[in-house]
Design a protein around this motif. Structure first.
Motif, PDB file in Angstrom:
ATOM      1  N   ARG A   1      15.493  11.936  -2.095  1.00 57.14           N
ATOM      2  CA  ARG A   1      16.020  10.648  -2.547  1.00 57.14           C
ATOM      3  C   ARG A   1      15.022  10.056  -3.539  1.00 57.14           C
ATOM      4  N   GLU A   2      15.511   9.571  -4.635  1.00 53.66           N
ATOM      5  CA  GLU A   2      14.651   9.032  -5.701  1.00 53.66           C
ATOM      6  C   GLU A   2      13.801   7.856  -5.227  1.00 53.66           C
ATOM      7  N   ALA A   3      14.284   7.146  -4.202  1.00 50.62           N
ATOM      8  CA  ALA A   3      13.558   5.957  -3.727  1.00 50.62           C
ATOM      9  C   ALA A   3      12.161   6.314  -3.230  1.00 50.62           C
ATOM     10  N   TRP A   4      11.974   7.555  -2.760  1.00 46.35           N
ATOM     11  CA  TRP A   4      10.675   7.958  -2.191  1.00 46.35           C
ATOM     12  C   TRP A   4       9.582   8.013  -3.264  1.00 46.35           C
ATOM     13  N   PRO A   5       9.746   8.808  -4.342  1.00 49.00           N
ATOM     14  CA  PRO A   5       8.684   8.797  -5.362  1.00 49.00           C
ATOM     15  C   PRO A   5       8.518   7.430  -6.011  1.00 49.00           C
ATOM     16  N   GLU A   6       9.604   6.669  -6.127  1.00 47.77           N
ATOM     17  CA  GLU A   6       9.476   5.318  -6.704  1.00 47.77           C
ATOM     18  C   GLU A   6       8.569   4.452  -5.836  1.00 47.77           C
ATOM     19  N   LEU A   7       8.803   4.525  -4.527  1.00 46.19           N
ATOM     20  CA  LEU A   7       7.966   3.747  -3.600  1.00 46.19           C
ATOM     21  C   LEU A   7       6.509   4.202  -3.700  1.00 46.19           C
ATOM     22  N   LEU A   8       6.291   5.510  -3.718  1.00 49.29           N
ATOM     23  CA  LEU A   8       4.919   6.033  -3.765  1.00 49.29           C
ATOM     24  C   LEU A   8       4.204   5.599  -5.040  1.00 49.29           C
ATOM     25  N   ARG A   9       4.910   5.615  -6.170  1.00 51.87           N
ATOM     26  CA  ARG A   9       4.265   5.225  -7.432  1.00 51.87           C
ATOM     27  C   ARG A   9       3.900   3.737  -7.403  1.00 51.87           C
ATOM     28  N   ARG A  10       4.823   2.943  -6.864  1.00 49.69           N
ATOM     29  CA  ARG A  10       4.570   1.495  -6.810  1.00 49.69           C
ATOM     30  C   ARG A  10       3.378   1.204  -5.890  1.00 49.69           C
TER      31      ARG A  10
ATOM     32  N   GLY B   1      -3.427  14.944   9.232  1.00 46.73           N
ATOM     33  CA  GLY B   1      -4.339  13.939   8.679  1.00 46.73           C
ATOM     34  C   GLY B   1      -3.714  13.237   7.487  1.00 46.73           C
ATOM     35  N   ALA B   2      -3.096  14.023   6.609  1.00 46.89           N
ATOM     36  CA  ALA B   2      -2.491  13.450   5.398  1.00 46.89           C
ATOM     37  C   ALA B   2      -1.343  12.512   5.754  1.00 46.89           C
ATOM     38  N   GLY B   3      -0.514  12.919   6.734  1.00 45.73           N
ATOM     39  CA  GLY B   3       0.614  12.080   7.146  1.00 45.73           C
ATOM     40  C   GLY B   3       0.117  10.732   7.657  1.00 45.73           C
ATOM     41  N   CYS B   4      -0.952  10.763   8.442  1.00 41.59           N
ATOM     42  CA  CYS B   4      -1.493   9.499   8.993  1.00 41.59           C
ATOM     43  C   CYS B   4      -2.081   8.631   7.882  1.00 41.59           C
ATOM     44  N   ILE B   5      -2.801   9.233   6.948  1.00 39.85           N
ATOM     45  CA  ILE B   5      -3.395   8.447   5.846  1.00 39.85           C
ATOM     46  C   ILE B   5      -2.276   7.810   5.017  1.00 39.85           C
ATOM     47  N   LEU B   6      -1.295   8.621   4.692  1.00 41.57           N
ATOM     48  CA  LEU B   6      -0.202   8.134   3.839  1.00 41.57           C
ATOM     49  C   LEU B   6       0.559   6.995   4.528  1.00 41.57           C
ATOM     50  N   LEU B   7       0.926   7.206   5.782  1.00 38.47           N
ATOM     51  CA  LEU B   7       1.741   6.200   6.461  1.00 38.47           C
ATOM     52  C   LEU B   7       0.932   4.962   6.829  1.00 38.47           C
ATOM     53  N   TYR B   8      -0.373   5.131   7.054  1.00 36.35           N
ATOM     54  CA  TYR B   8      -1.225   3.951   7.277  1.00 36.35           C
ATOM     55  C   TYR B   8      -1.184   3.060   6.031  1.00 36.35           C
ATOM     56  N   HIS B   9      -1.361   3.675   4.866  1.00 30.33           N
ATOM     57  CA  HIS B   9      -1.442   2.874   3.636  1.00 30.33           C
ATOM     58  C   HIS B   9      -0.075   2.329   3.206  1.00 30.33           C
ATOM     59  N   LEU B  10       0.971   3.094   3.417  1.00 29.51           N
ATOM     60  CA  LEU B  10       2.311   2.564   3.101  1.00 29.51           C
ATOM     61  C   LEU B  10       2.636   1.376   4.012  1.00 29.51           C
ATOM     62  N   SER B  11       2.235   1.484   5.280  1.00 28.64           N
ATOM     63  CA  SER B  11       2.482   0.380   6.224  1.00 28.64           C
ATOM     64  C   SER B  11       1.641  -0.831   5.846  1.00 28.64           C
ATOM     65  N   LEU B  12       0.382  -0.583   5.543  1.00 27.64           N
ATOM     66  CA  LEU B  12      -0.521  -1.671   5.165  1.00 27.64           C
ATOM     67  C   LEU B  12       0.014  -2.438   3.948  1.00 27.64           C
ATOM     68  N   LEU B  13       0.456  -1.699   2.942  1.00 25.97           N
ATOM     69  CA  LEU B  13       0.919  -2.349   1.706  1.00 25.97           C
ATOM     70  C   LEU B  13       2.253  -3.063   1.917  1.00 25.97           C
ATOM     71  N   GLU B  14       3.069  -2.491   2.787  1.00 24.35           N
ATOM     72  CA  GLU B  14       4.335  -3.170   3.090  1.00 24.35           C
ATOM     73  C   GLU B  14       4.060  -4.470   3.856  1.00 24.35           C
ATOM     74  N   TRP B  15       3.113  -4.403   4.789  1.00 17.63           N
ATOM     75  CA  TRP B  15       2.740  -5.606   5.559  1.00 17.63           C
ATOM     76  C   TRP B  15       2.173  -6.676   4.612  1.00 17.63           C
ATOM     77  N   LEU B  16       1.358  -6.241   3.657  1.00 22.41           N
ATOM     78  CA  LEU B  16       0.777  -7.192   2.700  1.00 22.41           C
ATOM     79  C   LEU B  16       1.870  -7.868   1.877  1.00 22.41           C
ATOM     80  N   GLU B  17       2.852  -7.070   1.479  1.00 24.25           N
ATOM     81  CA  GLU B  17       3.916  -7.590   0.617  1.00 24.25           C
ATOM     82  C   GLU B  17       4.863  -8.519   1.374  1.00 24.25           C
ATOM     83  N   LEU B  18       5.222  -8.102   2.612  1.00 25.64           N
ATOM     84  CA  LEU B  18       6.238  -8.861   3.358  1.00 25.64           C
ATOM     85  C   LEU B  18       5.640  -9.863   4.338  1.00 25.64           C
ATOM     86  N   GLY B  19       4.341  -9.725   4.617  1.00 28.63           N
ATOM     87  CA  GLY B  19       3.704 -10.622   5.581  1.00 28.63           C
ATOM     88  C   GLY B  19       3.992 -10.225   7.024  1.00 28.63           C
TER      89      GLY B  19
END
Ligand code: SF4
Length: 371
Positions: A234-243, A303-321
């Motif tokens: 799904r195109e939404a995945w690379p778009e999210l990662l780039r953002r 290890g990579a899955g945890c790093i990636l999902l930690y940072h995606l979660s962190l940035l989503e939390w920052l954006e949405l509060g």
């Protein structure tokens, strides 16, 4: 024969029309000959619809046709499959019946995991107090399948049990536990590379030395770049990662650390969630080393899955509060769908992780091998 599965598997029930996503989307589902024969006996109306819904894929195998938007043509507006709704579940093809259960058979051992690309499977894993396994033995004394070295399988059994035990040490920070798992896999890889399968079972976790941590953020940025460059479902995945990559790269180290501290205080379950995810990835992928000898790459995937999902979660939390479980589950599902289920993507990452200069996980986890 030993049968093994995570202990929450038995609680799984498909959400059907209440699913926040659907598995009837994007994937080309190959329909076997026997099922196609069965379709010819479907009730009138559905029979014609079924005949019209099958198309050959690139290899000439018959698959369900997908609509322009990626949804299966048999998916009804209420989120149910027309076969199941109008005829009965017993007429679904083997792939649709099994999903999200993925079963690996080794002859003397059969293991079933629930893929976290399914939101309900991801919820069960996320909410589990800890990742536990259950097994039963049927008394048979089967040997591993031809082509699977019994000593390699035995070594993988012993080392994976040690890796899971390591991950359960809740008094140790997650990143240090993951460093221990990677170090164990690195050692085991040496024996696998030289075909010394009988020595693999002798590998045990070693104490690691603390090191000045290289930036976890830099590794997360590289992971986002690498994953965004893969073939997307799904195109939404690379778009999210780039953002997210841009956002992470735009933070200085002090702001990054401060955001991390605030996120971890606001979402105190983050470490349990990612521990469960790491255990799941180790459980599901470790033994597949019997196919290609790539043990270390599979440990690195956890290890990579945890790093990636930690940072995606962190940035989503920052954006949405805030970060509710439904958002976290959606991120896990996307990762699983785009990495675990895309064979070429998975191979590209697990092979690429051998490049220690680009992917120095141990340093990013603040550890290095004692030897
Ligand atoms: S993704 Fe999971 S819960 Fe949703 S429809 Fe498919 S099997 Fe059911």
């Amino acid at each position: 024969m030993v049968y093994r599965q995570p202990d929450y598997n038995r609680r799984f029930h498909c959400l059907g029309g209440d699913c926040p996503d659907t598995c009837c989307r994007d994937w080309e589902i190959v329909v076997d000959g026997e099922t196609r024969k069965d379709y010819q006996t479907a009730p009138a109306g559905l029979r014609e619809r079924l005949a019209d819904s099958l198309v050959p894929d690139e290899e000439g195998e018959m698959c369900f046709r997908l609509r322009e938007d990626g949804f299966c043509v048999l998916l009804t507006p209420e989120g149910l499959c027309a076969i199941q709704r109008d005829w009965g579940e017993e007429h679904l093809c083997a792939h649709c019946v099994a999903y999200p259960r993925f079963t690996e058979e080794y002859g003397c051992l059969t293991e079933t995991a629930l893929a976290v690309s399914c939101p309900e499977a991801a919820r069960l894993l996320l909410e589990a107090d800890r990742f536990g396994l259950e097994e039963r033995e049927d008394g048979g004394d089967e040997l591993p399948f031809d082509g699977i070295d019994p000593e390699l399988l035995e070594g993988l059994e012993v080392t994976r049990a040690a890796a899971l035990e390591l991950l359960r040490q809740e008094n140790v920070p997650l990143w240090r536990r993951l460093a221990g798992v990677l170090d164990l896999a690195d050692w085991g890889q040496d024996y696998v590379d030289f075909g010394l399968y009988d020595q693999l079972a002798g590998c045990a976790p070693q104490p690691l030395e603390a090191a000045e941590p290289a930036s976890l953020r830099d590794l997360a940025i590289r992971l986002m770049e690498a994953c965004a460059a893969l073939e997307p479902l799904r195109e939404a995945w690379p778009e999210l990662l780039r953002r997210r990559r841009e956002q992470l790269a735009g933070m200085d180290e002090a702001a990054y650390r401060q955001a991390g501290d605030r996120f971890e205080r606001a979402c105190p379950d983050w470490e349990r969630h990612l521990t469960n995810l790491a255990c799941y990835l180790i459980f599901r992928h470790w033994h597949k080393t019997v196919n290609d000898d790539l043990l270390y790459g599979r440990a690195a995937l956890a290890g990579a899955g945890c790093i990636l999902l930690y940072h995606l979660s962190l940035l989503e939390w920052l954006e949405l509060g805030a970060l509710g479980p439904e958002r976290e589950i959606a991120l896990w599902c996307a990762f699983s769908r785009e990495v675990e289920h895309m064979e070429e993507n998975l191979a590209c990452l697990t092979e690429g992780f051998y490049d220690g200069q680009t992917w120095d996980f141990l340093s990013a986890f603040g550890a290095h091998s004692a030897d």
